[in-house]
Design an enzyme around this catalytic site. Sequence first.
Site, PDB file in Angstrom:
ATOM      1  N   ASP A 112      37.154 -24.017 -17.425  1.00 13.14           N
ATOM      2  CA  ASP A 112      35.783 -24.214 -18.342  1.00 13.14           C
ATOM      3  C   ASP A 112      34.608 -23.607 -17.772  1.00 13.14           C
ATOM      4  OD1 ASP A 112      37.904 -26.120 -18.919  1.00 13.14           O
ATOM      5  OD2 ASP A 112      36.399 -27.698 -18.632  1.00 13.14           O
ATOM      6  N   GLN A 141      34.729 -23.509 -13.745  1.00 10.58           N
ATOM      7  CA  GLN A 141      35.811 -24.402 -12.839  1.00 10.58           C
ATOM      8  C   GLN A 141      36.428 -23.229 -12.251  1.00 10.58           C
ATOM      9  OE1 GLN A 141      36.729 -28.341 -13.389  1.00 10.58           O
ATOM     10  NE2 GLN A 141      34.595 -27.737 -12.885  1.00 10.58           N
ATOM     11  N   TYR A 165      34.377 -31.552 -11.373  1.00 12.26           N
ATOM     12  CA  TYR A 165      34.977 -31.230 -12.754  1.00 12.26           C
ATOM     13  C   TYR A 165      33.663 -30.810 -13.572  1.00 12.26           C
ATOM     14  CZ  TYR A 165      39.805 -32.549 -12.568  1.00 12.26           C
ATOM     15  OH  TYR A 165      41.024 -32.836 -12.319  1.00 12.26           O
ATOM     16  N   SER A 166      34.012 -30.626 -14.775  1.00 17.15           N
ATOM     17  CA  SER A 166      33.057 -29.930 -15.782  1.00 17.15           C
ATOM     18  C   SER A 166      31.735 -30.516 -16.050  1.00 17.15           C
ATOM     19  CB  SER A 166      33.858 -29.824 -17.080  1.00 17.15           C
ATOM     20  OG  SER A 166      34.762 -28.550 -17.060  1.00 17.15           O
ATOM     21  N   ARG A 169      34.617 -37.936 -19.313  1.00 17.26           N
ATOM     22  CA  ARG A 169      34.132 -36.795 -18.383  1.00 17.26           C
ATOM     23  C   ARG A 169      33.266 -35.809 -19.214  1.00 17.26           C
ATOM     24  NH1 ARG A 169      39.740 -36.578 -17.864  1.00 17.26           N
ATOM     25  NH2 ARG A 169      40.852 -35.258 -19.176  1.00 17.26           N
ATOM     26  N   GLU A 175      38.048 -33.807 -24.905  1.00 16.34           N
ATOM     27  CA  GLU A 175      37.236 -33.190 -23.719  1.00 16.34           C
ATOM     28  C   GLU A 175      36.116 -32.386 -24.026  1.00 16.34           C
ATOM     29  OE1 GLU A 175      40.896 -31.219 -21.794  1.00 16.34           O
ATOM     30  OE2 GLU A 175      40.423 -32.693 -20.292  1.00 16.34           O
TER      31      GLU A 175
HETATM   32  C1  FRU Z   1      38.935 -29.230 -19.620  1.00 14.96           C
HETATM   33  C2  FRU Z   1      38.812 -29.889 -18.557  1.00 14.96           C
HETATM   34  C3  FRU Z   1      37.619 -30.815 -18.470  1.00 14.96           C
HETATM   35  C4  FRU Z   1      37.749 -31.173 -17.009  1.00 14.96           C
HETATM   36  C5  FRU Z   1      37.987 -29.816 -16.176  1.00 14.96           C
HETATM   37  C6  FRU Z   1      38.692 -30.094 -14.925  1.00 14.96           C
HETATM   38  O1  FRU Z   1      39.865 -28.154 -19.330  1.00 14.96           O
HETATM   39  O2  FRU Z   1      40.204 -30.592 -18.448  1.00 14.96           O
HETATM   40  O3  FRU Z   1      38.061 -32.073 -19.371  1.00 14.96           O
HETATM   41  O4  FRU Z   1      36.380 -31.753 -16.493  1.00 14.96           O
HETATM   42  O5  FRU Z   1      38.804 -29.194 -17.272  1.00 14.96           O
HETATM   43  O6  FRU Z   1      39.009 -28.464 -14.356  1.00 14.96           O
END
Ligand code: FRU
Length: 482
Positions: free
Chosen positions: A40, A56, A99-100, A169, A223
């Site tokens: 992401d 990410q 994470y994101s 998240r 997400e």
């Molecule tokens: C979306 C996701 C987010 C998470 C991140 C982890 O692709 O699953 O929800 O924060 O990737 O890499």
Amino acid sequence: MGNPLSSDLNALRQAMERLATPGHYAQSFHLVPPVGWLNDPNGLCQMGDTYHAYFQYSPFNPEGGVKMWGHSTSKDLVRWSYEGTAIYPDQPFDVSGVYSGCAYVENDLMHIFYTGNVKREDEDHYDYVTSGREANTIYVTSRDGRTFGPKRLIMTNADYPADDTEHVRDPKVWRQDGTYLMVQGARRTDDKGEVLVFRSDDLRHWSLANRVSTEYPFGYMWECPDYFELADDGDLTASEHVKVLSISPQGLRGSDWEHRNVYQSGYFVMRGDLLGENYLSPFALWDAGFDFYAPQTFQASDGRRILIGWMGMPDTKEYTNLTLRDGWQHCFTIAREVTAFDGRVLQRPVSELDALRTNERSAKEELDVDGCKEFDLTVEGLTGRIDVMRAHVGRELMLSWGSGIFEMRFLDESMESVGAGRKVRFERLDELRNVRIVGDVSSVEVFVNDGELTFSTRYYPTAYGVDVEAPGTRITLWDLLA
Ligand code: FRU
């Protein structure tokens, strides 16, 4: 830098990057990871004359591993320079992954919010939905986007509604009407996806202000939510704002979803109030191609709403990426400007891309050019509507329109082919007015009808070349020189 864990991760990450050999599918003007895996877009923002994009990043494993935030900057949203890695998973509250999240800029200070992922070890005891996980909301500030203050834990699962699972998240923060707002994506215990809306006066203390979902079942997890309002440039709805709630839902099943990707990204147009009663329009996809997920937007200082997506797809066995041979996988889409016109939401490549255009060739109705790796191509209906269109990109990727369907199809469906297992994606489209195709070495992005519909895909040609046939049109092709 940091504690022993982050300094060792930093040293190892640099060692991996020194060994990187991107290979002949290296992109020219798309943001890519130096090595390993990217997913992401995170923390997209502008500070002064510099655009920042975090991503990410799993440098140690091109198939995904522990996530940290890689960092790139750009002066023009088109040419990106890798800056190093910004945030490492080095604390008990983010040890299984940074994470994101987002970056909200105020008075030259970057306010970063992200999810600290914790996954406890004990597969016999935990289901990792209602147990075994932590989704912590972490807050960090930065003056330059490169060095960061201390990580502050500002919310834990105890701060989210009790009928949500441990899947909460991807905070996105902005300022509106004198207050700060945050959306987060969540999975409820009854397996409904929803968006949690939080409010704050100081960016540190947040309280739940609303929960937004559909009345009907629409996937088990939402997400990467985002919310923004667009001025409508059309005549029909002049002076009204279009309220856009963007999500990446997982678990859509049945009817049309069966011929689409495993997960989706799209938006609802919201009527009513994000903080009160509201009604969500039918869901519209941001992109109907093979590789698009988890987009994020930000507002540039000139007022434009810019969207960047991950040009990839999680959890799919159907197709792969041939860059894996070179130890890396995935990239971002080009930056797209999002606008609204008569209630329709449109995406187009940022105008800065035009500066890369060179070597213009133009023809009526038919064009066939060998060897274009980086290109921009437009097909315009001379009389408005186009009756039929067929194009091939990299000789093996066919784009066509006719009988009310716009289709992206790889002619060879095998894993070793140009499409690496990708087959066909299509959407209903009653009328075709124009098409724009932007190609980089291993990606193609297609914008249909001024970006009302888009299709993005990775591809791995052995012979480059584009041909288009579309009676009654003007076709123009430029090389793009990054
Ligand atoms: C979306 C996701 C987010 C998470 C991140 C982890 O692709 O699953 O929800 O924060 O990737 O890499």
